[in-house]
Structure formats: C-alpha cells, structure tokens
Design an enzyme around this catalytic site. Structure first.
Site, PDB file in Angstrom:
ATOM      1  N   CYS A  94      23.065  28.788  31.512  1.00 66.55           N
ATOM      2  CA  CYS A  94      21.787  28.930  31.338  1.00 66.55           C
ATOM      3  C   CYS A  94      21.283  27.509  31.767  1.00 66.55           C
ATOM      4  CB  CYS A  94      21.410  29.468  29.987  1.00 66.55           C
ATOM      5  SG  CYS A  94      19.737  30.061  29.955  1.00 66.55           S
ATOM      6  N   ARG A 128       9.610  36.220  30.162  1.00 60.93           N
ATOM      7  CA  ARG A 128      11.114  35.651  29.516  1.00 60.93           C
ATOM      8  C   ARG A 128      12.067  36.832  29.813  1.00 60.93           C
ATOM      9  NH1 ARG A 128      11.865  31.058  27.583  1.00 60.93           N
ATOM     10  NH2 ARG A 128      14.062  31.071  27.203  1.00 60.93           N
ATOM     11  N   HIS A 193      24.998  34.036  28.050  1.00 62.84           N
ATOM     12  CA  HIS A 193      25.508  33.436  26.879  1.00 62.84           C
ATOM     13  C   HIS A 193      26.167  34.517  26.111  1.00 62.84           C
ATOM     14  CE1 HIS A 193      22.687  29.884  26.587  1.00 62.84           C
ATOM     15  NE2 HIS A 193      21.778  30.719  27.004  1.00 62.84           N
TER      16      HIS A 193
END
Ligand code: GLN
Length: 241
Positions: A94, A128, A193
C-alpha cells in the site's frame, strides 16, 4: 546441515505498519526457520544506513507517515536501485508500494517522490477503496492471492512494470483497469494488507526462494505442510465481505 541465511531489511516499521503488515515479516521468518534457514532482520529507522540485504520489506501507512518516510527513502534511492538490479527482493504494501513508484500525489499538499523501483505513479482519488480482495496471478500456484485493501491512492503502471495480478474481487490499483499491484525484476508492490503472506503461503515461499537466489544462486526450497494456511486462503477466495 542447513547453513543458509536470509537477511531482511524492514524499512521504517515504526512509521509504516498498518493492518498487520508486520505479519509478513513473521511469516517470512517462520517459513525460513521451519526449514532450518536462519533469518536476520534489521529494522531500519529514520537516519539509519541500510546495508546490503536479500529482502527489503516496507508496509503501509497514512499520508503523514508516508511523508516522513518519503524523503528519507529517497536518500537511499541509488543504493536500493543497485540492490534491485543485483536481484534483491522488494515487497511494498500500500503506502510503501506507492513509494516504490515515481511519486504519490496526495489529495492535498506536495507530491511525495518515490524511488522509481517500479515504473508507476499514484494520485489520490476522491473515493476510498475498502474491502476484501482476491486477485489472480499468472506466476503462482495456486494462482490466487487474497487480502484486504484500504486506500484512496490510484496507481497506474507504465513500461515494463507488470501488474501483480488481475482483480477478481476488489478495486485493485485504480478501480479502472482491473490490475492489482505491480512487479518488475524482483520488486513486488500490492495494496493487499491483511496481513498478506500468512494466508498466501505460496507467495511467501516464492519470495523466499527468489531472495535466497541473490546470495546462493539456484536454490531448492523444501516443501512445508501448509494445509492450515491454504485452508484459510481457500476460504477467502471470492469473498467480498
Ligand atoms: N495513503 C495511502 C492511500 O490512502 C496509503 C494507505 C495505506 O497504506 N493503507 O492511498
């Protein structure tokens, strides 16, 4: 008697370590130790020199932490480029992945320059992307990788930098081209993640083998029983929530 060693540099763990990124280091360590391979980990902080390693890992973080790391990482750009060209393995998650590219343009404020290990750039988007991810690669067995994304940065790949995989579930690099992550030489970047490697043991082993090759040439990596890890992997394939 096994006497191989894997030297890992964990870049800026105090600043970039979100959603269990540290689990990647634990997985690499355990999967080496279970095979009798010694692991040496150097935690690199601001102001430290890095020195030669086989594997460089960097996790994700908020824009503020990325800002703190970006300048410092840039100081090592030449050294890390040489390491890349000498066959070292890099894994960036990320925010760390974004800094492996040319730049990250946050929504507000100045562009953060990356170290250009990958021919890629990232621009903050308005939305997002949050949720579970499944991608399909063309170089792993099994081909899938599972994880969790949480980013607003939109990453675009160029030149010889290829995607890590294509999105089956999730938004991938930018929500448009279906690509997720990036790879060039032995540099890998991804938004996954979660942590990534505990539930993707086949990718962990792929990376360990590549990293050992830097020091020992063509190596052979004994198989481990990964039934538990692969059961977890399989249970997450295709799951959106
Ligand atoms: N700041 C970046 C983004 O939101 C990275 C976030 C992260 O590492 N999870 O795109």
């Amino acid at each position: 008697m096994e006497d191989r060693v894997l030297k890992i540099a964990h870049l800026y763990p105090k600043l970039l370590n979100l959603y269990g990124d540290m689990g990647n280091i634990i997985t690499l360590t355990k999967r080496c130790e279970w095979r009798g391979i010694k692991v040496e980990i150097d935690n690199i902080g601001i102001g430290d020199e890095i020195g030669e390693h086989d594997f460089y890992f960097i996790g994700g973080g908020q824009d503020k932490q990325q800002q703190d790391v970006a300048q410092e990482l840039y100081r090592h750009k030449e050294f890390l480029t040489t390491e890349r060209d000498n066959g070292a393995v890099f894994l960036g998650i990320c925010g760390g992945y974004q800094l492996f590219g040319h730049y990250y343009q946050p929504f507000e404020g100045d562009k953060l320059f990356g170290i250009s290990l990958l021919d890629a750039y990232t621009v903050a988007g308005k939305k997002r992307f949050i949720g579970n991810v499944t991608i399909k690669t063309d170089f792993l067995t099994p081909q899938t990788l599972v994880g969790f994304e949480n980013h607003s940065g939109l990453t675009y790949l160029q030149g010889d930098t290829k995607p890590l995989g294509t999105s089956i579930v999730g938004n991938g690099n930018n929500g448009e081209d279906k690509f997720e992550g990036a790879r060039y030489k032995c540099v890998f970047g991804t938004y996954l993640h979660g942590s990534l490697l505990p539930k993707n043991p086949h990718f962990a082993d792929y990376l360990i083998k590549l990293a050992l090759q830097k020091r020992y040439g063509d190596v052979d990596l004994p198989e481990l029983n990964s039934e538990i890890e692969l059961n977890t992997h399989n249970s997450l394939i295709g799951k959106a929530y």
